[in-house]
Design an enzyme around this catalytic site. Structure first.
Site, PDB file in Angstrom:
ATOM      1  N   HIS A 199      10.371   4.966  -2.768  1.00 38.39           N
ATOM      2  CA  HIS A 199       9.780   4.425  -1.548  1.00 38.39           C
ATOM      3  C   HIS A 199       9.548   2.929  -1.671  1.00 38.39           C
ATOM      4  CE1 HIS A 199       6.886   5.714  -4.489  1.00 38.39           C
ATOM      5  NE2 HIS A 199       5.870   5.158  -3.882  1.00 38.39           N
ATOM      6  N   ARG A 200       9.029   2.488  -2.826  1.00 35.09           N
ATOM      7  CA  ARG A 200       8.771   1.065  -3.034  1.00 35.09           C
ATOM      8  C   ARG A 200      10.075   0.294  -3.117  1.00 35.09           C
ATOM      9  NH1 ARG A 200       5.545   1.683  -6.947  1.00 35.09           N
ATOM     10  NH2 ARG A 200       3.802   1.981  -5.541  1.00 35.09           N
ATOM     11  N   PHE A 260       4.224   6.570 -13.054  1.00 35.13           N
ATOM     12  CA  PHE A 260       2.761   6.554 -13.022  1.00 35.13           C
ATOM     13  C   PHE A 260       2.314   7.310 -11.779  1.00 35.13           C
ATOM     14  CE2 PHE A 260       4.330   2.869 -10.769  1.00 35.13           C
ATOM     15  CZ  PHE A 260       3.508   2.735  -9.666  1.00 35.13           C
ATOM     16  N   GLY A 261       1.027   7.453 -11.605  1.00 35.80           N
ATOM     17  CA  GLY A 261       0.514   8.161 -10.437  1.00 35.80           C
ATOM     18  C   GLY A 261       0.981   9.607 -10.408  1.00 35.80           C
ATOM     19  N   TYR A 262       1.494  10.014  -9.263  1.00 32.15           N
ATOM     20  CA  TYR A 262       1.900  11.410  -9.059  1.00 32.15           C
ATOM     21  C   TYR A 262       3.340  11.687  -9.498  1.00 32.15           C
ATOM     22  CZ  TYR A 262      -2.284  11.538  -6.102  1.00 32.15           C
ATOM     23  OH  TYR A 262      -3.574  11.459  -5.634  1.00 32.15           O
ATOM     24  N   ASP A 263       4.005  10.711 -10.115  1.00 33.47           N
ATOM     25  CA  ASP A 263       5.423  10.853 -10.463  1.00 33.47           C
ATOM     26  C   ASP A 263       5.763  12.155 -11.206  1.00 33.47           C
ATOM     27  OD1 ASP A 263       5.974   8.490  -9.184  1.00 33.47           O
ATOM     28  OD2 ASP A 263       6.364   7.328 -10.996  1.00 33.47           O
ATOM     29  N   ASP A 271       0.893  -1.153   0.000  1.00 30.52           N
ATOM     30  CA  ASP A 271       0.000   0.000   0.000  1.00 30.52           C
ATOM     31  C   ASP A 271       0.926   1.195   0.000  1.00 30.52           C
ATOM     32  OD1 ASP A 271      -2.543   1.147  -0.122  1.00 30.52           O
ATOM     33  OD2 ASP A 271      -2.483   1.644   2.000  1.00 30.52           O
ATOM     34  N   SER A 272       0.677   2.087  -0.911  1.00 32.72           N
ATOM     35  CA  SER A 272       1.589   3.218  -1.026  1.00 32.72           C
ATOM     36  C   SER A 272       0.801   4.463  -1.367  1.00 32.72           C
ATOM     37  CB  SER A 272       2.646   2.940  -2.094  1.00 32.72           C
ATOM     38  OG  SER A 272       2.042   2.562  -3.304  1.00 32.72           O
TER      39      SER A 272
END
Length: 196
Positions: free
Chosen positions: A180-181, A152-155, A69-70
């Site tokens: 973080h991952r 992807f996402g907020y990158d 979960d990130s």
């Protein structure tokens, strides 16, 4: 050894495949036509959501399961979007709409107050009920507009202090080295996977 990766997110699947290079592990996902129950991520923390998903799916499939979960935490927004990062916009949320909402929320916030960090909690669950979780973070700030289309996402709006550029401009290798991952997964790899 087979390990099930509990995500529908193709970006995360690619990230994890890079992170296990060199290990004798076969990653299975829903793309391998394995049916899994929908696990509702209704907890208040990344740790709780990650552990819940991994343990429920490991029990259901009988396969060692990894889930994460990130999300993005913005200091001036009291840690939002946090566990709601993927659905920040609300109904019909997409990466584009989530970014649009975030930039709108921060439009009057000056550069020095736009600090943020990504969090990832990776959990591994065994069919016997054992669960272990590992947390990784990476610090940066939110840009005023998108820079780059990678990731992807907020990158594209996250400026990484480690890389001195946005994750949207980073290569997959650069992002993996500081993400973080990547940090959470390296702990999992060292403490669990390399000993299996």
């Amino acid at each position: 050894m087979k390990i099930f990766l509990a995500t529908k997110n193709k970006g995360k699947i690619k990230d994890f495949e890079k992170l296990i290079e060199g290990l004798d592990i076969q990653i299975l996902t829903i793309l391998d036509n394995i049916n899994i129950p929908d696990v509702i991520e209704d907890k208040e923390t990344f740790e709780e959501n990650s552990a819940k998903k991994a343990s429920e799916i490991a029990k259901y499939t009988g396969i060692i399961t990894i889930s994460d979960d990130s999300g993005l935490c913005v200091d001036v927004l009291n840690g939002e979007p946090g566990v709601y990062s993927a659905r920040y916009y609300g109904e019909g949320a997409t990466d584009e709409l989530n970014i649009k909402k975030l930039l709108e929320e921060l439009k009057s916030i000056k550069k020095d107050d736009r600090t943020a960090y990504f969090v990832s909690v990776v959990s591994i669950a065994f069919p016997d009920g054992t669960v272990k979780s590992f947390r990784g973070e990476t610090k940066g700030e939110i840009l005023f507009k998108k820079e780059g289309n990678n990731g992807f996402g907020y990158d594209p709006v996250f400026y990484s202090y480690d890389l001195n550029k946005s994750f949207g401009l980073a290569t997959p290798e650069e992002k993996k080295s500081v993400s973080h991952r990547g940090r959470a997964f390296r702990k999992l790899r060292e403490e669990i996977l390399e000993r299996l």
